[in-house]
Design an enzyme around this catalytic site. Sequence first.
Site, PDB file in Angstrom:
ATOM      1  CE  LYS A  67      -3.586  -2.540   2.506  1.00  0.00           C
ATOM      2  NZ  LYS A  67      -4.629  -2.550   1.254  1.00  0.00           N
ATOM      3  CB  CYS A  68       4.416   1.592  -0.238  1.00  0.00           C
ATOM      4  SG  CYS A  68       5.804   3.131  -0.697  1.00  0.00           S
ATOM      5  N   GLY A  69       3.288   4.270  -1.935  1.00  0.00           N
ATOM      6  CA  GLY A  69       3.182   4.935  -3.263  1.00  0.00           C
ATOM      7  C   GLY A  69       4.144   4.494  -4.391  1.00  0.00           C
TER       8      GLY A  69
END
Length: 206
Positions: free
Chosen positions: A79-81
């Site tokens: 769920k990281c950019g």
Amino acid sequence: MPRSSRWVNQRATSKIKKFILFLGVAFVFYLYRYPSSPSTVEQSSTSIYNISVKDIEGKDVSLSKFTGKVLLIVNVASKCGLTHGNYKEMNILYAKYKTQGFEILAFPCNQFGSQEPGSNMEIKETVCNIFKAEFPIFDKIEVNGKNTCPLYNFLKEQKGGLFGDAIKWNFAKFLVDRQGNVVDRYAPTTSPLEIEKDIVKLLASA
């Protein structure tokens, strides 16, 4: 010097001092949060091939299984950019070089922004079904602090980072040659394709 100019200079000097103080406090906070641990380093292995890890299903895997291969070891998060770009480029590299002795070892980690919160099975489903990864995914681990897994103790001992050995964010990368030497460390913002030339060079080495 006119009084107005002297006032402007004093104000600018004050701002500079405050900024330097802010940087100092931020750096001390960083060192406090992610200190280097001499006792942990002393316990690290002498060879990456002596280390065992667990796969995403909890089964023991000896890294001696990867003897003679070039390894890209990455702490990942769903769920990281940086997630989509990194998985996309890692998939490209893996498809291109896996038959030449190249492996990507992905280790989920929830220490940065709680961006890998799921269970191992949820992570596996996301990585395989959404990001279409075919390279090995391992058990969720910690890469900093007292519960750091032995592999990351070893990697950080071999290749320290800027402002200390701690991993700074998701998708930090370590490159290991065919002899098991940790030859380079890359920042989370370094894209996998930027590393391709280094991978090719190691693959060409005996």
